[in-house]
Structure formats: C-alpha cells, structure tokens
Scaffold this motif. Structure first.
Motif, PDB file in Angstrom:
ATOM      1  N   LEU A  62       0.816  -1.208   0.000  1.00 12.25           N
ATOM      2  CA  LEU A  62       0.000   0.000   0.000  1.00 12.25           C
ATOM      3  C   LEU A  62       0.856   1.267   0.000  1.00 12.25           C
ATOM      4  O   LEU A  62       0.399   2.330  -0.405  1.00 12.25           O
ATOM      5  CB  LEU A  62      -0.930  -0.015   1.220  1.00 12.25           C
ATOM      6  CG  LEU A  62      -1.979   1.095   1.316  1.00 12.25           C
ATOM      7  CD1 LEU A  62      -2.933   1.037   0.128  1.00 12.25           C
ATOM      8  CD2 LEU A  62      -2.746   0.990   2.625  1.00 12.25           C
ATOM      9  N   ILE A  63       2.104   1.150   0.444  1.00  6.14           N
ATOM     10  CA  ILE A  63       2.954   2.347   0.519  1.00  6.14           C
ATOM     11  C   ILE A  63       3.446   2.786  -0.858  1.00  6.14           C
ATOM     12  O   ILE A  63       3.941   3.904  -1.014  1.00  6.14           O
ATOM     13  CB  ILE A  63       4.173   2.114   1.449  1.00  6.14           C
ATOM     14  CG1 ILE A  63       5.095   1.031   0.877  1.00  6.14           C
ATOM     15  CG2 ILE A  63       3.727   1.773   2.852  1.00  6.14           C
ATOM     16  CD1 ILE A  63       6.384   0.860   1.650  1.00  6.14           C
ATOM     17  N   TYR A  64       3.292   1.924  -1.863  1.00  9.32           N
ATOM     18  CA  TYR A  64       3.679   2.296  -3.225  1.00  9.32           C
ATOM     19  C   TYR A  64       2.455   2.839  -3.965  1.00  9.32           C
ATOM     20  O   TYR A  64       1.366   2.273  -3.883  1.00  9.32           O
ATOM     21  CB  TYR A  64       4.256   1.095  -3.963  1.00  9.32           C
ATOM     22  CG  TYR A  64       5.573   0.623  -3.406  1.00  9.32           C
ATOM     23  CD1 TYR A  64       6.765   1.268  -3.728  1.00  9.32           C
ATOM     24  CD2 TYR A  64       5.631  -0.461  -2.536  1.00  9.32           C
ATOM     25  CE1 TYR A  64       7.980   0.847  -3.197  1.00  9.32           C
ATOM     26  CE2 TYR A  64       6.833  -0.890  -2.000  1.00  9.32           C
ATOM     27  CZ  TYR A  64       7.999  -0.234  -2.340  1.00  9.32           C
ATOM     28  OH  TYR A  64       9.198  -0.656  -1.798  1.00  9.32           O
ATOM     29  N   ALA A  65       2.651   3.932  -4.701  1.00 11.27           N
ATOM     30  CA  ALA A  65       1.536   4.625  -5.339  1.00 11.27           C
ATOM     31  C   ALA A  65       1.182   4.027  -6.697  1.00 11.27           C
ATOM     32  O   ALA A  65       1.914   3.211  -7.262  1.00 11.27           O
ATOM     33  CB  ALA A  65       1.874   6.110  -5.482  1.00 11.27           C
ATOM     34  N   GLU A  84     -13.218   6.341  -7.647  1.00 12.94           N
ATOM     35  CA  GLU A  84     -12.607   7.521  -7.032  1.00 12.94           C
ATOM     36  C   GLU A  84     -11.258   7.098  -6.465  1.00 12.94           C
ATOM     37  O   GLU A  84     -10.951   5.900  -6.410  1.00 12.94           O
ATOM     38  CB  GLU A  84     -13.501   8.091  -5.932  1.00 12.94           C
ATOM     39  CG  GLU A  84     -14.887   8.509  -6.398  1.00 12.94           C
ATOM     40  CD  GLU A  84     -14.888   9.663  -7.380  1.00 12.94           C
ATOM     41  OE1 GLU A  84     -13.914  10.447  -7.378  1.00 12.94           O
ATOM     42  OE2 GLU A  84     -15.864   9.799  -8.145  1.00 12.94           O
ATOM     43  N   TYR A  85     -10.452   8.068  -6.059  1.00 21.54           N
ATOM     44  CA  TYR A  85      -9.126   7.718  -5.546  1.00 21.54           C
ATOM     45  C   TYR A  85      -8.783   8.538  -4.314  1.00 21.54           C
ATOM     46  O   TYR A  85      -9.425   9.553  -4.013  1.00 21.54           O
ATOM     47  CB  TYR A  85      -8.049   7.911  -6.621  1.00 21.54           C
ATOM     48  CG  TYR A  85      -8.071   9.257  -7.301  1.00 21.54           C
ATOM     49  CD1 TYR A  85      -7.495  10.382  -6.696  1.00 21.54           C
ATOM     50  CD2 TYR A  85      -8.667   9.413  -8.548  1.00 21.54           C
ATOM     51  CE1 TYR A  85      -7.510  11.618  -7.319  1.00 21.54           C
ATOM     52  CE2 TYR A  85      -8.696  10.650  -9.185  1.00 21.54           C
ATOM     53  CZ  TYR A  85      -8.125  11.753  -8.565  1.00 21.54           C
ATOM     54  OH  TYR A  85      -8.152  12.979  -9.169  1.00 21.54           O
ATOM     55  N   GLY A 206      -2.732   6.764  -3.758  1.00 20.36           N
ATOM     56  CA  GLY A 206      -2.510   5.593  -2.910  1.00 20.36           C
ATOM     57  C   GLY A 206      -3.382   4.405  -3.250  1.00 20.36           C
ATOM     58  O   GLY A 206      -2.939   3.262  -3.213  1.00 20.36           O
ATOM     59  N   TRP A 207      -4.655   4.666  -3.616  1.00 18.26           N
ATOM     60  CA  TRP A 207      -5.591   3.573  -3.914  1.00 18.26           C
ATOM     61  C   TRP A 207      -6.758   4.105  -4.729  1.00 18.26           C
ATOM     62  O   TRP A 207      -7.000   5.310  -4.807  1.00 18.26           O
ATOM     63  CB  TRP A 207      -6.099   2.927  -2.630  1.00 18.26           C
ATOM     64  CG  TRP A 207      -6.892   3.879  -1.764  1.00 18.26           C
ATOM     65  CD1 TRP A 207      -8.217   4.199  -1.866  1.00 18.26           C
ATOM     66  CD2 TRP A 207      -6.384   4.656  -0.682  1.00 18.26           C
ATOM     67  NE1 TRP A 207      -8.567   5.128  -0.924  1.00 18.26           N
ATOM     68  CE2 TRP A 207      -7.465   5.421  -0.171  1.00 18.26           C
ATOM     69  CE3 TRP A 207      -5.124   4.794  -0.084  1.00 18.26           C
ATOM     70  CZ2 TRP A 207      -7.304   6.302   0.903  1.00 18.26           C
ATOM     71  CZ3 TRP A 207      -4.971   5.672   0.978  1.00 18.26           C
ATOM     72  CH2 TRP A 207      -6.056   6.409   1.465  1.00 18.26           C
TER      73      TRP A 207
END
Length: 385
Positions: A62-65, A84-85, A206-207
C-alpha cells in the motif's frame, strides 16, 4: 421463598467480605467489558465494509503509489459503476499528539461512494468549488472546536512542506458504527503542491475506491481490473473492502489474541477469588450446616443455599460491572479517541457479562457445596471454625 430469604441474609451476613467480593467481581467484569469492546472496535472497519465496494492498490504494498491515469481504465471495466481515488497524508496539526486520519481524495464523488457519510449537497458543492476545501468528521471537529470556514494548517510528514485548508463541511455517520474522526481534502490541491516541490511524486495516488453493481461478481471484476495492469510498472491488487480491512487487522492479530487471552484470565482470577470467599464462608458455617442435616434437611437444600449465595454475590457484582461499563467505556475512548474512533459497549457484551457472572457464581460454589453434602453430622458438630 424461605430459601430465598436465607440466601439474602447469608449474602450480607459478613458485610465487609461480601462488599469487597462484589466490588472485586464488578471491577473484573468492567475490565472484561472494556477488553471485549476493544476487540469489537478493532474489527469495526471489517464489519462496516460494504460488499459492493472494492479497493485497488499497488500489488507490492500500500505504501507504493499508482498512476492517476488508471482511473479511466478501471471505470471502463463492465460492472464498475464508480471510481474515485485517495491517498494517506499523515500530516501534523499544531502538535504531533494531535493525530487523526487525513486523506487526500478525488472530490465529493468519493463521498457518493460512502452513503454512510452524511453531507449536504451544499457542503459537497463547496468542497468541489475550492481546491483547498476540506471535510471533517463530527467527532474530530468537536475535538478541536472547528467550524465551517476555519483555516486548518497541516505540516507534512510523508509529503514535504505544509498546506492550509478551509473547512467546507462536517459529516456525520448514518449509524453509530461509522467513523466520524476522519479528515478529507482535495487531492488536486496536494498534487499542485507536489508538482512544484516533488514532481516525481505528482500524479500518483494511494488507492482506488471502486463501486460495482453486483457484489456476486466481485471476484470476476477484481480479476479483470488486475489483468489491465499485468506486467506494468505498477501492477495492482484489487480486493473487496472487507478483505482490505482484514489485511490491517491481520497485522495486529497477535495483539487481538493477547487481549482475548487477558479477558479470559480476568474471568479466571475472579473465579478463584469468589471460590476462596465461598470456601471461607462454608468453613465458618460448618456446624450450622450440620444442624440443618440434623433437622432433616437434605444435601440438595444445602447445595441450593450455598450456590444461591455464591450466584447472588457474583450476579450483583456482574450487574454493577455492567452498569459501570458504559461510563467506563466512554472514559476509555476519550483517552484513545484518535486510535479508536468507534468504541461502544453493546448489549450483547452486557448479556455475556450476566451469563458469565451466573456461571462463575455457580462454579465457585461447587466444591464447598459438595464437601458440605458429604459431611457427616458428627463431624460437622465437632468442627470449630
């Protein structure tokens, strides 16, 4: 009825001992309620997850975009009705102790995918209109005394520099289990800052929060989304919101297991304390029970007398502990509000406390009651205790 009168009289025959034992049971049950509620609070995100929401993140961690350009491609997947992000910001408000969750999100559309977050249409429009607009949960707004129009500065930690945001809305939860301690602002504003200060991190999020039209097809849709970015520089992992939340819980599973074990230890300790109290009480009344036997009372009556007293003491303590669990829970949450946004003692916990109190009282009386039942009359009359 006569048996009940005898039980009540016996409970308060040695008042100091009974009161101390009742308080001990109450404190133990209060601790049990807090610990059980702590476990429930740990899983509140999992329980509140929606089956029609998916989370797409970087496959590695999760720390990688992920590139912001992924949004349009995900939106074209059949079955996807909204995308959405967001990104975790992790800034500091005035002091480091003022911790609360901060998210840079795509806009008011993010809240449309969370119908449990209640906002007025005017608040949503104001949020979209100003790039430095922000939305705060009711709890966090009350904590810092924020009002609509207030300027909220955040000092970056993960992202360099500082930003100033203007509060445009305060959301409430559609139900008690909704987190009202989060803080949202426009990713567009953060991205503009990054383009000037750290271009390599710009245009990355991020997500992705994905809304689907059929939860039954979630597995099929997740595979199709991930296949779009297979063998790319930023491969994705898409999972249901519940699975995503469970990933965070799994990282602290050892802590949750330890809390559960401690709650069981608390029950075991109070069982030992109550059993010791009943053993002392029985030894003191050994001759009295022998007299009862002499008068023709059967062991069943004596068992009922002893067990009734033990259950009464345990149940009174349990009821007191259950009553104290509500204010105790509020005090506990107040100390850890940033980490436990939802912490509420529910009625199922109260029911468990009462059942456990009955069981502890009965078990604690077993050995003393069995000894009295097997006692000989002559042995009992000779006893000096």
């Amino acid at each position: 009825m006569e048996v009940l009168k005898l039980i009540i009289r016996n409970v308060f025959r040695h008042r100091l001992r009974s009161i101390l034992t009742i308080l001990g049971v109450a404190v133990a049950m209060l601790a049990f309620a807090i610990l059980r509620t702590l476990v429930d609070a740990w899983y509140i995100g999992v329980e509140s997850s929606s089956p029609d929401r998916l989370i797409t993140r970087n496959k590695i961690s999760l720390i990688y975009a992920l590139p912001i350009s992924y949004k349009n491609r995900i939106a074209q997947v059949p079955g996807v009705t909204g995308v959405e992000y967001g990104s975790w910001y992790g800034g500091v408000y005035k002091e480091k102790k003022n911790f609360f969750a901060q998210f840079a999100v795509s806009g008011s559309g993010y809240f449309n995918l969370y119908p449990e977050f209640l906002l007025t249409e005017d608040e949503k429009k104001a949020f979209d209109r100003d790039r430095n607009g922000a939305i705060a949960g009711k709890t966090i707004a009350e904590r810092f005394g924020w009002k609509i129009g207030d300027v909220i500065p955040l000092q970056g930690t993960i992202y360099p520099g500082s930003i100033e945001l203007v509060l445009k809305g305060i959301y409430t939860g559609a139900r008690k289990s909704v987190d009202q301690t989060a803080f949202f602002f426009r990713y567009e504003y953060l991205n503009e800052v990054l383009k000037k200060t750290n271009p390599d991190r710009a245009d990355k999020v991020g997500w992705y929060l994905v809304k689907i039209n059929d939860p039954q097809r979630s597995a099929e849709i997740t595979e199709e989304i991930d296949s779009l970015f297979k063998n790319s520089l930023a491969e994705t992992l898409t999972e249901t919101e519940k699975a995503f939340q469970m990933g965070f819980v799994a990282m602290t599973e050892a802590i949750v297991a330890a809390v559960r074990i401690i709650s069981m230890v608390v029950i075991a300790i109070i069982l030992i304390v109550l059993a010791n109290t009943m053993a002392m009480t029985t030894r003191e009344r050994w001759a009295e029970y022998a007299v009862f036997k002499t008068l023709g009372f059967r062991p069943r009556f004596l068992f009922l007398l002893i067990a009734g007293e033990s259950v009464a003491i345990s149940l009174i303590g349990g009821m007191l502990g259950a009553a104290l669990s509500f204010p105790g829970g509020r005090m506990f949450q107040k100390q850890l509000e940033s980490f436990l946004p939802v912490f509420e003692v529910n009625y199922s916990t109260i029911l468990i406390i009462l059942i456990v109190s009955l069981a502890v009282g009965f078990i604690a009386a077993l050995i003393p009651a069995i000894r009295v039942g097997r006692m000989g009359i002559a042995e009992g009359l000779r006893h000096i205790g």
